[in-house]
Scaffold this motif. Structure first.
Motif, PDB file in Angstrom:
ATOM      1  N   LEU A 244       0.769  -1.281  -0.078  1.00  0.00           N
ATOM      2  CA  LEU A 244      -0.121  -0.026  -0.057  1.00  0.00           C
ATOM      3  C   LEU A 244       0.749   1.250   0.033  1.00  0.00           C
ATOM      4  N   GLY A 245       1.887   1.150   0.758  1.00  0.00           N
ATOM      5  CA  GLY A 245       2.962   2.298   0.856  1.00  0.00           C
ATOM      6  C   GLY A 245       3.447   2.692  -0.530  1.00  0.00           C
ATOM      7  N   GLN A 246       3.959   1.545  -1.275  1.00  0.00           N
ATOM      8  CA  GLN A 246       4.611   1.586  -2.586  1.00  0.00           C
ATOM      9  C   GLN A 246       3.666   2.143  -3.683  1.00  0.00           C
ATOM     10  N   ARG A 247       2.507   2.001  -3.484  1.00  0.00           N
ATOM     11  CA  ARG A 247       1.532   2.322  -4.637  1.00  0.00           C
ATOM     12  C   ARG A 247       0.943   3.878  -4.076  1.00  0.00           C
ATOM     13  N   GLY A 248       1.473   4.439  -3.177  1.00  0.00           N
ATOM     14  CA  GLY A 248       1.306   5.745  -2.603  1.00  0.00           C
ATOM     15  C   GLY A 248       0.058   6.003  -1.921  1.00  0.00           C
ATOM     16  N   PHE A 249      -0.672   4.677  -1.741  1.00  0.00           N
ATOM     17  CA  PHE A 249      -2.108   4.678  -0.864  1.00  0.00           C
ATOM     18  C   PHE A 249      -1.580   5.505   0.381  1.00  0.00           C
ATOM     19  N   LEU A 250      -0.700   4.760   1.327  1.00  0.00           N
ATOM     20  CA  LEU A 250      -1.049   5.289   2.723  1.00  0.00           C
ATOM     21  C   LEU A 250      -0.438   6.713   2.726  1.00  0.00           C
ATOM     22  N   ALA A 251       0.307   7.389   1.742  1.00  0.00           N
ATOM     23  CA  ALA A 251       0.686   8.783   1.755  1.00  0.00           C
ATOM     24  C   ALA A 251      -0.693   9.705   1.639  1.00  0.00           C
ATOM     25  N   ARG A 252      -1.716   9.042   1.268  1.00  0.00           N
ATOM     26  CA  ARG A 252      -3.149   9.952   0.976  1.00  0.00           C
ATOM     27  C   ARG A 252      -3.738  10.387   2.406  1.00  0.00           C
ATOM     28  N   PHE A 253      -3.421   9.609   3.477  1.00  0.00           N
ATOM     29  CA  PHE A 253      -4.141   9.693   4.558  1.00  0.00           C
ATOM     30  C   PHE A 253      -3.409  10.807   5.765  1.00  0.00           C
ATOM     31  N   ALA A 254      -4.409  11.344   6.306  1.00  0.00           N
ATOM     32  CA  ALA A 254      -3.843  12.309   7.384  1.00  0.00           C
ATOM     33  C   ALA A 254      -3.535  11.540   8.695  1.00  0.00           C
ATOM     34  N   ALA A 255      -4.026  10.187   9.166  1.00  0.00           N
ATOM     35  CA  ALA A 255      -3.923   9.620  10.171  1.00  0.00           C
ATOM     36  C   ALA A 255      -4.349   8.323   9.892  1.00  0.00           C
ATOM     37  N   VAL A 256      -3.776   7.279  10.881  1.00  0.00           N
ATOM     38  CA  VAL A 256      -4.038   5.795  10.676  1.00  0.00           C
ATOM     39  C   VAL A 256      -4.350   5.472  12.350  1.00  0.00           C
ATOM     40  N   MET A 257      -5.568   4.664  12.412  1.00  0.00           N
ATOM     41  CA  MET A 257      -5.906   4.215  13.850  1.00  0.00           C
ATOM     42  C   MET A 257      -5.677   2.620  13.741  1.00  0.00           C
ATOM     43  N   LEU A 258      -4.833   2.080  14.555  1.00  0.00           N
ATOM     44  CA  LEU A 258      -4.731   0.510  14.627  1.00  0.00           C
ATOM     45  C   LEU A 258      -5.371   0.117  15.684  1.00  0.00           C
ATOM     46  N   ALA A 259      -6.450  -0.773  15.968  1.00  0.00           N
ATOM     47  CA  ALA A 259      -7.010  -0.880  17.060  1.00  0.00           C
ATOM     48  C   ALA A 259      -6.300  -1.944  17.779  1.00  0.00           C
ATOM     49  N   ARG A 260      -6.599  -2.466  19.215  1.00  0.00           N
ATOM     50  CA  ARG A 260      -5.951  -3.323  19.829  1.00  0.00           C
ATOM     51  C   ARG A 260      -5.882  -4.686  19.013  1.00  0.00           C
ATOM     52  N   VAL A 261      -4.909  -5.441  18.939  1.00  0.00           N
ATOM     53  CA  VAL A 261      -4.883  -6.512  18.122  1.00  0.00           C
ATOM     54  C   VAL A 261      -5.009  -7.620  18.766  1.00  0.00           C
TER      55      VAL A 261
END
Length: 342
Positions: A244-261
């Protein structure tokens, strides 16, 4: 408020745990004060994809229904989507609650401009145990009533409860562990934005099937990431993030929330040390990926949404505010007129 529809767009969980289902329906009526409406496939094993889609059409098109709730997730909701008639649902938008395999339906609704709520499962969060968890009840009512809530840390968590055929499931929680504070990384700024994402295992299917929205619709949004209780190897999650990073997808976001795994499930019970190491490894993968591909983004780790109890319900296509300075997460349960790009 109106009646609440209870549907099974994926697995008919009530057929496997009918007593849990009955207790859930009684608690949901008491909690909301609303009449609960069930449909032919809510408890029907082996219901076809077309039948389940028909129940969704009936729930959304009924003017007396004010909200639609999934009983549980599953593993084949992707087959229901081709049977959905967009006009039926988009002309009768209303809040939909669910998570896990229901990520498919959340994504479909997003693409058709209908915001929803990520969380809520009558068979998991409402029916089992001695009561409905306080934070879950609070977020459900806030979502139904359109309020803003600053999320709090319940201080404990369980990955799963008892088997539905175990009598203890009706009266006891599963094994709960104390949890620490939520963690923050990335940029030091306040982000208020709409959300998109869901269960990682389902998101992989969405990308493979090509049913994800255009990347451009993710600009400035908050990415939600959580895991089902079917364990994912850290190396595989890392590759997913890297792609997702290589395709530029992650760079689109202003933030990420990772839930308790989740770090345990039925048949998978690592030691306490192994659980901690697994959760830490998954969190580090998110921190590292966003440091490389989206250093401008805020990273929030550990909020209990998705596959965990107690569970906060989050807006999906609606807005969340992340404030790493105050270390607060605010859910804005007033859904906008439409999801997607705004």
């Amino acid at each position: 408020m109106g009646k609440i529809a209870v549907v099974s767009p994926s697995m008919a969980g009530p057929a496997y745990g009918p007593q849990i289902h009955d207790q859930a329906m009684a608690r949901l009526r008491q909690l909301t004060g609303e009449e609960i409406v069930q449909y032919p496939t809510t408890s029907k094993l082996g219901a076809s994809a077309a039948e389940r889609a028909a129940d969704l059409h009936a729930a959304f098109s009924d003017p007396e229904i004010s909200a639609v709730m999934a009983t549980v997730g599953g593993n084949d909701q992707i087959t229901v989507l081709p049977h959905l008639q967009a006009q039926v649902i988009t002309q009768n938008p209303k809040p939909f609650f669910g998570y896990s395999d229901n990520t498919h339906l959340h994504n479909w609704l997003w693409k058709h401009g209908v915001p929803s709520y990520y969380g809520g499962s009558t068979q998991v969060q409402i029916g089992p145990g001695p009561c409905v968890d306080e934070i879950h009840a609070r977020s459900l009512l806030a979502a139904l009533q359109g309020e803003d809530v600053v999320l709090t840390n319940p201080g404990e968590s369980e990955d799963h409860g008892h088997d539905w055929d175990d009598p203890r499931a009706l009266t006891s929680f599963g094994e709960r562990q104390p949890v620490g504070s939520w963690q923050w990384a990335g940029a030091d700024k306040v982000v208020r934005a709409a959300t998109w994402g869901g269960c990682v295992q389902v998101l992989r299917d969405i990308f493979v099937a090509g049913s994800n929205p255009p990347d451009s619709q993710m600009d400035g949004k908050i990415l939600l990431l959580e895991f089902s209780d079917d364990p994912v190897a850290p190396i595989d999650f890392g590759r997913f993030l890297r792609s997702l990073g290589q395709r530029g997808f992650l760079a689109r976001f202003a933030a990420v929330m990772l839930a308790r795994v989740p770090a345990t499930s039925f048949g998978w019970e690592p030691s306490a040390e192994e659980q901690a190491a697994y959760r830490e490894a998954m969190a580090e993968l998110v921190v590292d990926a966003f440091a490389q591909y989206a250093p401008h983004a805020v990273v929030s780790l550990g909020v209990p949404f998705g596959h965990t109890r107690p569970q906060w319900i989050l807006p999906y296509g609606g807005e969340v505010t992340l404030d790493p300075r105050a270390q607060t997460v605010t859910a804005h349960y007033r859904l906008p007129a439409q999801a997607g790009p705004r």
